[in-house]
Scaffold this active site. Sequence first.
Site, PDB file in Angstrom:
ATOM      1  N   ASP A  96     -12.261   2.980  11.776  1.00  0.00           N
ATOM      2  CA  ASP A  96     -12.808   3.119  10.412  1.00  0.00           C
ATOM      3  C   ASP A  96     -13.366   1.779   9.938  1.00  0.00           C
ATOM      4  O   ASP A  96     -13.096   1.340   8.822  1.00  0.00           O
ATOM      5  CB  ASP A  96     -11.737   3.630   9.448  1.00  0.00           C
ATOM      6  CG  ASP A  96     -12.346   4.157   8.151  1.00  0.00           C
ATOM      7  OD1 ASP A  96     -13.560   4.457   8.135  1.00  0.00           O
ATOM      8  OD2 ASP A  96     -11.615   4.268   7.150  1.00  0.00           O
ATOM      9  N   LYS A 113       0.864  -1.182   0.000  1.00  0.00           N
ATOM     10  CA  LYS A 113       0.000   0.000   0.000  1.00  0.00           C
ATOM     11  C   LYS A 113       0.897   1.227   0.000  1.00  0.00           C
ATOM     12  O   LYS A 113       1.650   1.464   0.954  1.00  0.00           O
ATOM     13  CB  LYS A 113      -0.911  -0.037   1.223  1.00  0.00           C
ATOM     14  CG  LYS A 113      -1.916   1.087   1.285  1.00  0.00           C
ATOM     15  CD  LYS A 113      -2.978   0.837   2.355  1.00  0.00           C
ATOM     16  CE  LYS A 113      -3.995  -0.179   1.904  1.00  0.00           C
ATOM     17  NZ  LYS A 113      -5.165  -0.266   2.786  1.00  0.00           N
TER      18      LYS A 113
END
Length: 653
Positions: free
Chosen positions: A135, A41
């Site tokens: 989240d 990522k």
Amino acid sequence: MNLEGRLISNRYEIIKKVGNGGMATVYKAKDHTLNRYVAVKILKDEFTTDEEFIKRFNSEAQAVASLTNPNIVSVYDVGNEGNLYYIVMELVQGKTLKEVIQEDGKLSWKWSLRVAIQIAQALDAAHKNNIIHRDIKPHNIIITEDGMAKVTDFGIAKAVSNSTITAFGTTLGSVHYFSPEHARGGFTDAKSDLYSLGVVMYEMLTGKVPFDADTPVSVALMHMQEKPIEPIMLNPSIPVSVNKIVIKAMQKDPNLRYQSAKEMLKDLNMALKNPDGNFVFMNDVENDFPTQKIPTMDEASAERKNTKKKQNGFMKFVNEHKVLSFAIGAIVLFVLTIGITYFGLKLTAVKDVQIPELVGLSQEEAKKKVQDAKLKYVELEPQFSPEIPEGHVISQTPGYMNNYKIKEKTEIKVVISKGQEITKVPKVVGMKKEEAIQSLEEANLIAEVIEETSKTVEEGYVVSQETEANKEVNAGETVKIHVSIGTGIEQVSVPYVIGKTEADARKTLEENKLKIKQVIYEEDKTKDDGRVLKQDKEAGSTVDEGTEVIITVNKIAQIKTGTVKINVKSIRGYEAPSVGNNTVGTTVKPEQVTLKVTVNDEQVEERKVSEASAAETVKVQGVGTVTVKVYINGNLKRTEQFNLNSSTTLTIE
């Protein structure tokens, strides 16, 4: 920026882009050090210019790297190369839960429960390590090809929300899953994650989010102010217990929600076993009215007369001294106002006190510590705990934080440990894999699936379990189960090789992944020599590759010719006649005798020969070893064995 083909940190070779999010781009890469594929990522440029964010990002990612849980996407590495900041993660094949919901709409309540259980297990593992996700949303949950849920991006949201980046500017897709305290920018903890999990469950069960509006701010306000439509109203097939779990998880007051992922897990597992049960405890807000004294009728009447008498005297004085009364009244009113204000503020002011740290303390110690801090001690339903001893505090709400204060008389809710839960291992041998996993989860155990080949157990069924059935173990332990993936051996069709030569038959069998175990030779003069007469595996039948086949090949013996040399003189024992009665020098002619030779008792030669002959030759024929007999004048004189395969001449003397 095109990173495909680039080698990062001299280790990670970027292969291709596989995803794009609000804060990072995800690539499939090859880890050349460990020779495995990973997900890398790469943070977007706008994040890398914020030093505070980078600092938090690194510390959070490193903390998450310590988490080990089958329902959490593992973080292997975090680092940077110049301005390129990256996280190296487990490469998971599958779809996000958001994609599953978009494709299928509302999902079955059982499937939704199993996914929710796995998410809750991930949250429980993280919360025990003091890591809050912040989240939780379907976009951050990957459903693998075998149905396992894996939560990703742990800890990253904290770095985002604590940076200088505008909250709603970077969380457009997340606001639908925010807890009310998160939406208002307040303190978030483990219970905020549980609220978000409740929203995720709501969306799985109904196919839609509980709150939606045109702008993120409007959605945030709805989370803070509005009550959602209960999911059972949108999907009547949802069991009552499942509906209650969602409503409890989504309570706006964190104190009314589940207090831990472990507590929520208990109800989720119970809902699978007893979907219509009334086991979900819903906290209610209660008004705390002080006790008041209510006067009797006589007391009230006397009080009224006394008050009226006092009022009449006071009014007479005021009428006679109006100016003085006004001045005195003004002064008294001023003093009273100041005094009442001062003492009112003094009396009503509530002090801020430090939240005591209670986790791990005994029940008595915790109660005393709360009361000493002038807070209200409240016990919630006790729970089992593998880490906290019986009678000690598992968790507290609000949680302890250094230098974080709350008002006096605030409730401190604690959960007391019931100690380690003991459970029995169910028998799962012979069950389907999914049924076995469910059975173990219902017993509060974790299933670890080990796949293996089996010739006796059908694919997808449990072959064996490493912990024996009915054994008592601690809840939460892992039970390894071995599941059949079939034989693991390719099934092939047996070819027809009868009539082929031995060489062709061997080649055909090997081309079909079979082996010749044995070749048997038989003689059949009605069939061609050297051809296959029989095969022990029926042509067209299905067998495992590598199966051994026995074939029978026709072998007709070959007739051979040999030579027999016969010494008749030696056999007969011939001697010359005496010369006493004969003239010296007279020659005596040998007599004629009959020589007969047989092979295997069948006559092959008969003729007249001289009895003095030492080298009569006879041709014989046969197969293999034959028996040769020599007759002189009809009398059997010699019998010999003659191997025509290895010898060509036999001498009989």
